[in-house]
Design a protein around this motif. Sequence first.
Motif, PDB file in Angstrom:
ATOM      1  N   ASP A  74       1.028  -0.874   0.286  1.00  0.00           N
ATOM      2  CA  ASP A  74       0.142   0.005   0.172  1.00  0.00           C
ATOM      3  C   ASP A  74       0.950   1.359   0.076  1.00  0.00           C
ATOM      4  O   ASP A  74       0.551   1.911  -0.446  1.00  0.00           O
ATOM      5  CB  ASP A  74      -0.306   0.194   0.732  1.00  0.00           C
ATOM      6  N   ARG A  75       1.495   1.732   0.758  1.00  0.00           N
ATOM      7  CA  ARG A  75       2.427   2.119   1.187  1.00  0.00           C
ATOM      8  C   ARG A  75       3.496   2.552  -0.629  1.00  0.00           C
ATOM      9  O   ARG A  75       3.627   3.813  -0.889  1.00  0.00           O
ATOM     10  CB  ARG A  75       3.586   2.263   1.966  1.00  0.00           C
ATOM     11  N   ARG A  76       3.599   1.373  -1.171  1.00  0.00           N
ATOM     12  CA  ARG A  76       5.039   1.449  -2.181  1.00  0.00           C
ATOM     13  C   ARG A  76       3.598   2.139  -3.412  1.00  0.00           C
ATOM     14  O   ARG A  76       3.934   2.459  -4.332  1.00  0.00           O
ATOM     15  CB  ARG A  76       5.308   0.207  -2.880  1.00  0.00           C
ATOM     16  N   ASN A 120      10.138  20.162  -0.863  1.00  0.00           N
ATOM     17  CA  ASN A 120       9.349  19.638  -0.308  1.00  0.00           C
ATOM     18  C   ASN A 120       9.112  17.897   0.312  1.00  0.00           C
ATOM     19  O   ASN A 120      10.815  18.099  -0.469  1.00  0.00           O
ATOM     20  CB  ASN A 120       7.973  19.545  -0.961  1.00  0.00           C
ATOM     21  N   LEU A 121       8.734  17.122   0.849  1.00  0.00           N
ATOM     22  CA  LEU A 121       9.238  15.643   0.868  1.00  0.00           C
ATOM     23  C   LEU A 121       9.998  15.404   2.078  1.00  0.00           C
ATOM     24  O   LEU A 121      10.438  14.682   1.338  1.00  0.00           O
ATOM     25  CB  LEU A 121       9.236  14.663  -0.343  1.00  0.00           C
ATOM     26  N   GLN A 122      10.638  16.582   2.281  1.00  0.00           N
ATOM     27  CA  GLN A 122      11.933  16.463   3.669  1.00  0.00           C
ATOM     28  C   GLN A 122      10.696  14.716   4.796  1.00  0.00           C
ATOM     29  O   GLN A 122      12.309  14.413   5.217  1.00  0.00           O
ATOM     30  CB  GLN A 122      11.739  17.239   4.268  1.00  0.00           C
ATOM     31  N   ASP A 123       9.822  15.041   4.574  1.00  0.00           N
ATOM     32  CA  ASP A 123       9.320  14.155   6.424  1.00  0.00           C
ATOM     33  C   ASP A 123       9.410  12.245   5.144  1.00  0.00           C
ATOM     34  O   ASP A 123       8.234  11.588   5.675  1.00  0.00           O
ATOM     35  CB  ASP A 123       8.637  14.316   6.575  1.00  0.00           C
ATOM     36  N   GLU A 124       9.338  12.206   3.704  1.00  0.00           N
ATOM     37  CA  GLU A 124       9.269  11.048   3.171  1.00  0.00           C
ATOM     38  C   GLU A 124       9.853  10.931   1.962  1.00  0.00           C
ATOM     39  O   GLU A 124      10.581  11.106   1.111  1.00  0.00           O
ATOM     40  CB  GLU A 124       7.680  12.069   2.377  1.00  0.00           C
ATOM     41  N   PRO A 125      11.151  10.267   2.588  1.00  0.00           N
ATOM     42  CA  PRO A 125      12.728   9.669   2.014  1.00  0.00           C
ATOM     43  C   PRO A 125      12.183   9.066   0.432  1.00  0.00           C
ATOM     44  O   PRO A 125      12.417   8.503  -0.736  1.00  0.00           O
ATOM     45  CB  PRO A 125      13.320   9.417   3.291  1.00  0.00           C
ATOM     46  N   GLY A 126      11.028   7.677   1.179  1.00  0.00           N
ATOM     47  CA  GLY A 126      10.816   6.926   0.048  1.00  0.00           C
ATOM     48  C   GLY A 126      10.555   7.368  -1.325  1.00  0.00           C
ATOM     49  O   GLY A 126      11.090   7.856  -1.980  1.00  0.00           O
ATOM     50  N   ILE A 127       9.799   8.089  -1.449  1.00  0.00           N
ATOM     51  CA  ILE A 127       9.425   9.209  -2.202  1.00  0.00           C
ATOM     52  C   ILE A 127      10.122   9.961  -2.920  1.00  0.00           C
ATOM     53  O   ILE A 127      10.326  10.155  -4.161  1.00  0.00           O
ATOM     54  CB  ILE A 127       7.705  10.065  -2.191  1.00  0.00           C
ATOM     55  N   LYS A 128      10.932  10.662  -1.828  1.00  0.00           N
ATOM     56  CA  LYS A 128      11.478  11.614  -2.225  1.00  0.00           C
ATOM     57  C   LYS A 128      13.003  10.819  -3.192  1.00  0.00           C
ATOM     58  O   LYS A 128      13.694  11.260  -4.527  1.00  0.00           O
ATOM     59  CB  LYS A 128      12.357  12.473  -1.386  1.00  0.00           C
ATOM     60  N   LYS A 159      17.535   5.772   0.078  1.00  0.00           N
ATOM     61  CA  LYS A 159      17.729   4.408   0.520  1.00  0.00           C
ATOM     62  C   LYS A 159      17.210   3.769   1.122  1.00  0.00           C
ATOM     63  O   LYS A 159      17.396   2.609   1.767  1.00  0.00           O
ATOM     64  CB  LYS A 159      17.803   4.172  -1.007  1.00  0.00           C
ATOM     65  N   ARG A 160      18.783   4.389   1.742  1.00  0.00           N
ATOM     66  CA  ARG A 160      19.806   3.255   3.014  1.00  0.00           C
ATOM     67  C   ARG A 160      19.302   3.909   4.073  1.00  0.00           C
ATOM     68  O   ARG A 160      19.314   2.822   5.267  1.00  0.00           O
ATOM     69  CB  ARG A 160      21.240   4.192   2.783  1.00  0.00           C
ATOM     70  N   ILE A 161      18.514   5.102   4.722  1.00  0.00           N
ATOM     71  CA  ILE A 161      17.874   5.108   5.823  1.00  0.00           C
ATOM     72  C   ILE A 161      16.215   5.360   5.644  1.00  0.00           C
ATOM     73  O   ILE A 161      15.751   5.098   6.411  1.00  0.00           O
ATOM     74  CB  ILE A 161      18.218   6.596   5.842  1.00  0.00           C
ATOM     75  N   ASP A 162      14.934   5.021   4.351  1.00  0.00           N
ATOM     76  CA  ASP A 162      14.648   4.080   4.296  1.00  0.00           C
ATOM     77  C   ASP A 162      14.056   3.395   5.314  1.00  0.00           C
ATOM     78  O   ASP A 162      14.403   2.226   4.713  1.00  0.00           O
ATOM     79  CB  ASP A 162      13.646   4.704   2.651  1.00  0.00           C
ATOM     80  N   PRO A 163      12.890   3.404   5.878  1.00  0.00           N
ATOM     81  CA  PRO A 163      12.452   1.841   6.713  1.00  0.00           C
ATOM     82  C   PRO A 163      11.973   1.195   5.532  1.00  0.00           C
ATOM     83  O   PRO A 163      11.635  -0.261   5.622  1.00  0.00           O
ATOM     84  CB  PRO A 163      11.383   2.486   8.100  1.00  0.00           C
ATOM     85  N   ASP A 164      11.418   1.514   4.530  1.00  0.00           N
ATOM     86  CA  ASP A 164      10.258   0.491   3.740  1.00  0.00           C
ATOM     87  C   ASP A 164      11.137   0.247   1.816  1.00  0.00           C
ATOM     88  O   ASP A 164      11.015  -0.984   1.506  1.00  0.00           O
ATOM     89  CB  ASP A 164       9.471   1.034   2.285  1.00  0.00           C
ATOM     90  N   SER A 165      13.001   1.161   2.433  1.00  0.00           N
ATOM     91  CA  SER A 165      13.703   0.230   1.429  1.00  0.00           C
ATOM     92  C   SER A 165      14.811  -0.867   1.790  1.00  0.00           C
ATOM     93  O   SER A 165      14.801  -1.332   3.073  1.00  0.00           O
ATOM     94  CB  SER A 165      14.691   1.128   1.171  1.00  0.00           C
TER      95      SER A 165
END
Length: 463
Positions: A74-76, A120-128, A159-165
């Motif tokens: 869902d998040r992806r 923008n997107l500072q709080d959304e590392p996956g999208i950024k 990518k290295r810090i994104d929990p969904d990666s």
Amino acid sequence: KAWLDGRPVAARPDTFGYRLQKFVTRNAAMVSVVGFAVLTLIAGATFYTLRLQDERDRALAAEIEATAAAELADRRAATANRVSDFLVGLFEASDVRASGRRDISARELLDAGYREIGDNLQDEPGIKSHLLRVMGLAYAHMGAYADAIPLLEESLALKRIDPDSSQLDVAEALNRLAEVLRQQGDNERASELQEQAIGIRETMSTGPSWGLGDSYNNFGLLQYSMGRYVRAEEYLRKAIDTHRNAHDRKLRSIGISMHNLALVQRQLGHFGTALETMNEALEVIDQADYDGTAVEAVGLELATRIRIELADYSGAASTLDQALAIARRVYDDSNPRLGAMWTRAGTLQCEQGQFADALKHFDDGLAIYAASHGTDSWNYAYVQKMKADCLLLAGDPAAAESLLRQSVAIREQQFGAAHVLTGLAEVALGVSLLDQGQAAAAGDALQSAMTKLVTAFDDQHPE
């Protein structure tokens, strides 16, 4: 008599344990059978209890895993939607509409997009991270490597810090950054990152996969760029085998890796083998329904080059006609791939003595590469050498010398003075000097070239 019969005697205290002992002594066989049966029942009950508990735990773990996977999916999906909305938004940006312009360039859109991401997107590392990767690759396809690399580096860091990666996501980010670094000419750093990507994929591999095959392919292409042809061939063969056996097999990737293998075989002077490999690659590309596309055009262009080196000019002309027919349909007039086609046309015409037409086509190729990659790029230096080779055949060594000195300088800047590609240009430079009667200078150029060539080729190589 009671003692002889194994029964309790009056001379001992009458306890339960004493009577049980006597009973067991008298009925040893029966007690053994009953005891075994009881133990079997207990063991069975214990086993099934533990099994039920294990099944319950596994079912619970599977439920938790499925829930987590669904949440991640869902998040992806949300990430993909956000990325799509963002990219569409670039084309609908109010400042573009307000400008009233209809000729907004792709570069301007990318620049505007990067500014938007930065704000923008500072709080959304996956999208950024995803957006930075898409835009970085877009810059790279335009030849704007200096703009592409920082974006891909930032994408990798996120990518290295994104929990969904996952680690495989990190490996893919390393793979893409390394490939752009290779295109820019930073081969040493590209090699380091590509080896990290391969290490992650091999460690986490559960079998052949497209991602692992792609990393092998890109690493092989990198070794080719560095003049390490034997190692390049090893990794490209691994790429082909991995792609063929991958659970997510893609015929197009098999064809591309075979194309790259043919590049290496050609560079090693194995022209017949290279043509066989390239023809097989074209068959695979056709099976993958990529006939009539840019992928087939690039393959046909390489097949043309090999046929020229085999002096099969008729076959080369037919193959080049097919390549040009596709290229004119899928590329605009300024696309670098069309520059490669005109260069190949020039080489073929030169070999057949059609010098005026050949030189015009070389100039067409140089103009395209000057606009797309710059006059200090490897592509520009390559066409300079091809044109100089033609000038030598046409009997103009002085003009050839001028072009070759420029080509050598660019190659030294891009690859280093000791690289085999620098040596190949020095060979032609030596010939141009010799044709002008400058024997000492020619000898210096050829000796310099020889020290490079002997480290890259075996002693049977045509060069």
